[in-house]
Every structure is written in structure tokens, then in C-alpha cells.
Scaffold this motif. Structure first.
Motif, PDB file in Angstrom:
ATOM      1  N   TRP A   1       9.080   4.316  24.320  1.00 56.62           N
ATOM      2  CA  TRP A   1       9.090   4.117  22.878  1.00 56.62           C
ATOM      3  C   TRP A   1       8.455   5.289  22.153  1.00 56.62           C
ATOM      4  CZ3 TRP A   1      11.702   1.329  19.691  1.00 56.62           C
ATOM      5  CH2 TRP A   1      11.249   1.167  18.388  1.00 56.62           C
ATOM      6  N   GLU A   2       7.371   5.849  22.727  1.00 58.44           N
ATOM      7  CA  GLU A   2       6.676   6.956  22.072  1.00 58.44           C
ATOM      8  C   GLU A   2       7.403   8.269  22.268  1.00 58.44           C
ATOM      9  OE1 GLU A   2       2.073   5.683  22.867  1.00 58.44           O
ATOM     10  OE2 GLU A   2       3.356   6.258  24.527  1.00 58.44           O
ATOM     11  N   SER A   3       8.055   8.391  23.422  1.00 55.97           N
ATOM     12  CA  SER A   3       8.608   9.687  23.812  1.00 55.97           C
ATOM     13  C   SER A   3       9.757  10.119  22.894  1.00 55.97           C
ATOM     14  CB  SER A   3       9.112   9.617  25.241  1.00 55.97           C
ATOM     15  OG  SER A   3       9.799  10.788  25.544  1.00 55.97           O
ATOM     16  N   GLN A   4       9.810  11.419  22.658  1.00 53.04           N
ATOM     17  CA  GLN A   4      10.880  11.981  21.831  1.00 53.04           C
ATOM     18  C   GLN A   4      11.923  12.696  22.690  1.00 53.04           C
ATOM     19  OE1 GLN A   4      11.123  11.759  18.337  1.00 53.04           O
ATOM     20  NE2 GLN A   4       9.579  10.206  18.736  1.00 53.04           N
ATOM     21  N   SER A   5      11.818  12.560  24.005  1.00 49.61           N
ATOM     22  CA  SER A   5      12.741  13.303  24.866  1.00 49.61           C
ATOM     23  C   SER A   5      14.119  12.641  24.861  1.00 49.61           C
ATOM     24  CB  SER A   5      12.194  13.360  26.285  1.00 49.61           C
ATOM     25  OG  SER A   5      12.271  12.082  26.860  1.00 49.61           O
ATOM     26  N   PRO A   6      15.167  13.456  25.034  1.00 52.93           N
ATOM     27  CA  PRO A   6      16.531  12.905  24.994  1.00 52.93           C
ATOM     28  C   PRO A   6      16.751  11.801  26.026  1.00 52.93           C
ATOM     29  CG  PRO A   6      16.563  15.305  25.328  1.00 52.93           C
ATOM     30  CD  PRO A   6      15.138  14.912  25.199  1.00 52.93           C
ATOM     31  N   ILE A   7      16.158  11.961  27.199  1.00 50.19           N
ATOM     32  CA  ILE A   7      16.400  10.950  28.238  1.00 50.19           C
ATOM     33  C   ILE A   7      15.765   9.614  27.850  1.00 50.19           C
ATOM     34  CG2 ILE A   7      14.409  11.669  29.668  1.00 50.19           C
ATOM     35  CD1 ILE A   7      17.716  10.418  31.069  1.00 50.19           C
ATOM     36  N   ALA A   8      14.633   9.671  27.135  1.00 49.74           N
ATOM     37  CA  ALA A   8      14.001   8.431  26.698  1.00 49.74           C
ATOM     38  C   ALA A   8      14.909   7.697  25.718  1.00 49.74           C
ATOM     39  CB  ALA A   8      12.647   8.727  26.057  1.00 49.74           C
ATOM     40  N   PHE A   9      15.571   8.445  24.844  1.00 54.76           N
ATOM     41  CA  PHE A   9      16.513   7.821  23.906  1.00 54.76           C
ATOM     42  C   PHE A   9      17.700   7.228  24.654  1.00 54.76           C
ATOM     43  CE2 PHE A   9      14.519  10.841  20.817  1.00 54.76           C
ATOM     44  CZ  PHE A   9      13.960   9.855  20.011  1.00 54.76           C
ATOM     45  N   ASP A  10      18.175   7.975  25.666  1.00 51.72           N
ATOM     46  CA  ASP A  10      19.303   7.476  26.464  1.00 51.72           C
ATOM     47  C   ASP A  10      18.959   6.156  27.127  1.00 51.72           C
ATOM     48  OD1 ASP A  10      20.756   9.620  25.758  1.00 51.72           O
ATOM     49  OD2 ASP A  10      20.712  10.637  27.695  1.00 51.72           O
ATOM     50  N   ILE A  11      17.748   6.109  27.702  1.00 50.45           N
ATOM     51  CA  ILE A  11      17.359   4.889  28.417  1.00 50.45           C
ATOM     52  C   ILE A  11      17.201   3.727  27.431  1.00 50.45           C
ATOM     53  CG2 ILE A  11      15.636   3.819  29.905  1.00 50.45           C
ATOM     54  CD1 ILE A  11      15.101   6.533  31.119  1.00 50.45           C
ATOM     55  N   GLN A  12      16.627   4.028  26.257  1.00 49.80           N
ATOM     56  CA  GLN A  12      16.486   2.958  25.261  1.00 49.80           C
ATOM     57  C   GLN A  12      17.837   2.430  24.811  1.00 49.80           C
ATOM     58  OE1 GLN A  12      13.727   3.437  21.958  1.00 49.80           O
ATOM     59  NE2 GLN A  12      12.666   4.969  23.185  1.00 49.80           N
ATOM     60  N   LYS A  13      18.786   3.342  24.682  1.00 48.38           N
ATOM     61  CA  LYS A  13      20.138   2.939  24.290  1.00 48.38           C
ATOM     62  C   LYS A  13      20.714   1.997  25.344  1.00 48.38           C
ATOM     63  CE  LYS A  13      23.348   6.189  23.668  1.00 48.38           C
ATOM     64  NZ  LYS A  13      23.712   7.563  23.288  1.00 48.38           N
ATOM     65  N   LEU A  14      20.497   2.386  26.614  1.00 46.18           N
ATOM     66  CA  LEU A  14      20.998   1.581  27.716  1.00 46.18           C
ATOM     67  C   LEU A  14      20.327   0.202  27.743  1.00 46.18           C
ATOM     68  CD1 LEU A  14      22.521   2.295  30.733  1.00 46.18           C
ATOM     69  CD2 LEU A  14      20.246   1.554  31.360  1.00 46.18           C
ATOM     70  N   ILE A  15      19.006   0.190  27.491  1.00 44.72           N
ATOM     71  CA  ILE A  15      18.285  -1.087  27.478  1.00 44.72           C
ATOM     72  C   ILE A  15      18.867  -1.991  26.395  1.00 44.72           C
ATOM     73  CG2 ILE A  15      16.059  -2.190  27.009  1.00 44.72           C
ATOM     74  CD1 ILE A  15      14.686   0.256  28.162  1.00 44.72           C
ATOM     75  N   TYR A  16      19.098  -1.404  25.212  1.00 40.12           N
ATOM     76  CA  TYR A  16      19.662  -2.177  24.107  1.00 40.12           C
ATOM     77  C   TYR A  16      21.030  -2.745  24.481  1.00 40.12           C
ATOM     78  CZ  TYR A  16      21.433  -3.388  19.534  1.00 40.12           C
ATOM     79  OH  TYR A  16      21.964  -4.075  18.480  1.00 40.12           O
ATOM     80  N   GLN A  17      21.869  -1.888  25.064  1.00 41.16           N
ATOM     81  CA  GLN A  17      23.210  -2.340  25.453  1.00 41.16           C
ATOM     82  C   GLN A  17      23.140  -3.478  26.455  1.00 41.16           C
ATOM     83  OE1 GLN A  17      24.955   1.242  26.883  1.00 41.16           O
ATOM     84  NE2 GLN A  17      25.553   1.974  24.857  1.00 41.16           N
ATOM     85  N   LYS A  18      22.256  -3.312  27.431  1.00 40.97           N
ATOM     86  CA  LYS A  18      22.178  -4.323  28.489  1.00 40.97           C
ATOM     87  C   LYS A  18      21.626  -5.636  27.952  1.00 40.97           C
ATOM     88  CE  LYS A  18      22.154  -1.551  32.665  1.00 40.97           C
ATOM     89  NZ  LYS A  18      23.405  -2.096  33.207  1.00 40.97           N
TER      90      LYS A  18
ATOM     91  N   TYR B   1      17.617  -8.060  19.481  1.00 40.82           N
ATOM     92  CA  TYR B   1      17.673  -7.163  20.627  1.00 40.82           C
ATOM     93  C   TYR B   1      16.943  -5.857  20.345  1.00 40.82           C
ATOM     94  CZ  TYR B   1      21.019 -10.558  22.172  1.00 40.82           C
ATOM     95  OH  TYR B   1      21.604 -11.732  22.525  1.00 40.82           O
ATOM     96  N   GLU B   2      16.939  -5.464  19.067  1.00 40.80           N
ATOM     97  CA  GLU B   2      16.204  -4.254  18.698  1.00 40.80           C
ATOM     98  C   GLU B   2      14.720  -4.452  18.986  1.00 40.80           C
ATOM     99  OE1 GLU B   2      16.682  -2.700  14.559  1.00 40.80           O
ATOM    100  OE2 GLU B   2      18.686  -2.261  15.369  1.00 40.80           O
ATOM    101  N   GLU B   3      14.239  -5.624  18.575  1.00 40.47           N
ATOM    102  CA  GLU B   3      12.831  -5.948  18.786  1.00 40.47           C
ATOM    103  C   GLU B   3      12.511  -6.041  20.278  1.00 40.47           C
ATOM    104  OE1 GLU B   3      10.585  -5.955  16.698  1.00 40.47           O
ATOM    105  OE2 GLU B   3       8.912  -7.075  17.588  1.00 40.47           O
ATOM    106  N   LYS B   4      13.424  -6.657  21.023  1.00 39.59           N
ATOM    107  CA  LYS B   4      13.236  -6.794  22.473  1.00 39.59           C
ATOM    108  C   LYS B   4      13.221  -5.419  23.134  1.00 39.59           C
ATOM    109  CE  LYS B   4      14.813 -11.258  24.137  1.00 39.59           C
ATOM    110  NZ  LYS B   4      15.893 -11.955  24.833  1.00 39.59           N
ATOM    111  N   THR B   5      14.141  -4.548  22.684  1.00 36.83           N
ATOM    112  CA  THR B   5      14.198  -3.195  23.244  1.00 36.83           C
ATOM    113  C   THR B   5      12.891  -2.466  22.986  1.00 36.83           C
ATOM    114  OG1 THR B   5      16.555  -3.156  22.766  1.00 36.83           O
ATOM    115  CG2 THR B   5      15.525  -1.050  23.268  1.00 36.83           C
ATOM    116  N   ARG B   6      12.349  -2.666  21.769  1.00 33.30           N
ATOM    117  CA  ARG B   6      11.093  -1.991  21.430  1.00 33.30           C
ATOM    118  C   ARG B   6       9.965  -2.476  22.357  1.00 33.30           C
ATOM    119  NH1 ARG B   6       6.621  -2.841  18.396  1.00 33.30           N
ATOM    120  NH2 ARG B   6       7.281  -4.921  17.810  1.00 33.30           N
ATOM    121  N   LEU B   7       9.880  -3.781  22.512  1.00 35.83           N
ATOM    122  CA  LEU B   7       8.810  -4.334  23.354  1.00 35.83           C
ATOM    123  C   LEU B   7       8.931  -3.854  24.797  1.00 35.83           C
ATOM    124  CD1 LEU B   7       8.589  -7.990  22.035  1.00 35.83           C
ATOM    125  CD2 LEU B   7       6.860  -6.193  21.854  1.00 35.83           C
ATOM    126  N   LEU B   8      10.178  -3.867  25.276  1.00 33.66           N
ATOM    127  CA  LEU B   8      10.386  -3.475  26.674  1.00 33.66           C
ATOM    128  C   LEU B   8      10.092  -1.993  26.868  1.00 33.66           C
ATOM    129  CD1 LEU B   8      11.183  -4.763  29.296  1.00 33.66           C
ATOM    130  CD2 LEU B   8      13.553  -4.190  28.842  1.00 33.66           C
TER     131      LEU B   8
END
Lengths: 170, 126
Positions: free
Chosen positions: B47-64, B25-32
């Protein structure tokens, strides 16, 4: 007299500039798809039970704010004016300590009907928020308009009240 | 003894490879998140962005993703909330058709202009 060939490229260039200018100066609809929110509850800033953010009233605003954001501090006066127009504003304290919010509103006044706290900010993604301040205009739990960044005083008369009145007629 | 040492060395060197727990899922999250745009830094992917919201969205993608949702469901969820701005490449639609066609039109137009120019020069020289 100028030969047509001399000014046709110029006309093409001007029309292209006008086309580009059109997309810059005509504001795009920042309402890509209307999102319907199911019931969302958050911890109450004032303590006690969870506070319901949605299913609130027919027409209301959700204001995502944070006391650490200087724009939100400036925006509070506008929010107070909105509340004077009998529009309910639900606050969401984004990524911060509920205690800071309490200090903030006891010092500056509380225009909000309810305030929910999202300490880790996970509600942000749920609402499609990119960062505070952001204001969602809600109609029957549907997001009908979105202010990214602070709401301006002129927006009350130009956007919020027309949206409210339009809903009442329909 | 030397053989034993060699085997030990090789095993130790390979150990990091075995112990690296491959999380699908980590790999899938990265690709997505490479195909989704950060909502506040234009032109950067999540993936490139360092903004807090980008991390939040990635976390959500991983969870989903790890809770069994498909990539399409995740994209639809985000699209409903952030609109075209979340997609690195919005689809070809009626209102984006010109946007997609523009580079091709530009190339054709420029090619045509060059063609006319060369033809004219040929005429002049002959």
C-alpha cells in the motif's frame, strides 16, 4: 590470568556476531516454494499466433527482460552463452512495445527460442516476478530456481548446468 | 425563504457523502495490501510502495477479490509466487522461531543483567 567473568561477555558478543555473519554470508535459498505453471500463452513478438511460454521442454529457462533495462542489455551476452549449452531460453518482453524488442534483437542477435510480449506486464505477477531482469529455471513446468537480477556468466557452470544434469539423472 | 436556503445548503454539503460510491473491494484491497510487503522495497507494504510492481500486485488483488476469491486464496496465490518476502509478518515456524523469540530473549537477558548489577551494588553499599 584473566578472570572468566572478564571474557565471557566478549565471547558471547563474538558468537553473536558469527551468528549474524552466518545469515549474511550464507546465501539463502531464493526458492521459497516450487511454483508449477499451467499453460501460459502470450502474444508473439514476431506477430502471428500466440506463443506458448510453458510446456516447452523438460528443462528450459524463462527470461523476463526489457530493452529499457540496461542490465538486460548487458545480460544478453550471458543468455547467448546459455543458449550455446543447448538450454532453451524463452523470452518474455516485459512492459514494452513488441516493436522495440524486434529492433533490439535484430541489432544484437536473438538467443531466444520464443519471445512472448507482455505489454502491460500482467504476466509478471503470475510468474512471481518483481521486475526485469529475472530468470526462472524450469523443470517440467516447475520453477526450480529463480535469478532475481541478471544471470552472471559464472552462474551457468555453477547453477544452471548442474540443475540441468541433476534432472537428467533422476 | 431562509429556511429553503438552509435546507439547500445542507443538502449540497451532504451530497458528496451520498455520492461517494463505497467500493467494498477497494477497501478490502487496501487492508490486504497493508499486510503484504512490496517485493522490491524492503520494509514497505504494498500500500505504501510507489513501485510499479506494487501497483500491479494491488491491481491483481482487486481483480481477484472482486471476482469472488477469498483473502486467503489471494494470499496463498502470492505466497506461492513470492514466498515469505511478500508477508509483512511471516508465520511462526521452526525456522523463524528464533527470529520471533529473539526480542523476548533479549529483554529477559537484559533484565537479568540489570538484576545482577543492582544486586551487586546493593551488596557493595551495605
Amino acid at each position: 590470568m584473566l578472570h572468566p567473568k572478564k571474557y565471557v561477555p566478549f565471547l558471547l558478543f563474538i558468537s553473536f556476531c558469527l551468528f549474524l555473519g552466518y545469515s549474511v554470508f550464507i546465501p539463502s535459498k531464493n526458492n521459497p516454494k516450487s511454483l508449477v505453471l499451467k499453460s501460459v500463452s502470450l502474444p508473439n513478438v514476431f506477430g502471428g499466433d500466440l506463443v506458448n511460454i510453458t510446456s516447452f521442454e523438460d528443462f528450459y529457462l524463462i527470461h523476463v527482460f526489457a530493452t529499457w533495462s540496461p542490465l538486460c542489455e548487458m545480460e544478453l551476452e550471458t543468455i547467448k552463452k546459455i543458449a550455446q549449452h543447448k538450454v532453451s531460453v524463452v523470452g518474455i518482453a516485459y512492459k514494452e512495445n513488441p516493436r522495440d524488442v524486434l529492433n533490439f534483437i535484430t541489432k544484437k542477435g536473438n538467443p531466444y527460442s520464443r519471445i512472448g510480449a507482455s505489454t502491460n506486464g500482467s504476466i509478471g505477477v503470475e510468474l512471481g516476478v518483481s521486475g526485469p531482469p529475472e530468470t526462472l529455471v524450469m523443470k517440467q513446468n516447475k520453477v526450480i530456481y529463480r535469478f532475481k537480477g541478471p544471470v552472471l556468466e559464472s552462474d551457468i557452470k555453477q547453477i544452471i548446468l548442474p540443475l540441468k544434469n541433476k534432472g537428467e539423472k533422476a | 425563504m431562509n429556511v429553503f436556503k438552509t435546507i439547500l445548503l445542507v443538502t449540497l454539503l451532504l451530497l458528496p457523502n451520498f455520492s461517494r460510491a463505497e467500493n467494498v473491494y477497494e477497501e478490502k484491497t487496501r487492508l490486504l495490501s497493508q499486510h503484504l510487503r512490496c517485493p522490491i522495497c524492503n520494509g514497505q507494504s504494498l500500500w505504501e510502495s510507489q513501485s510499479p510492481i506494487a501497483f500491479d500486485i494491488q491491481k491483481l488483488i482487486y481483480q481477484k477479490l472482486s471476482s469472488g476469491q477469498s483473502e486467503k486464496e489471494v494470499i496463498d496465490f502470492l505466497y506461492e509466487r513470492y514466498g515469505d518476502a511478500i508477508l509483512m509478518a511471516p508465520g511462526v515456524r521452526k525456522d523463524t522461531f528464533f527470529l520471533w523469540m529473539f526480542p523476548i530473549l533479549l529483554l529477559l537477558g537484559a533484565g537479568f543483567a540489570v538484576y545482577i548489577f543492582i544486586k551487586k551494588q546493593d551488596k557493595n553499599s551495605s
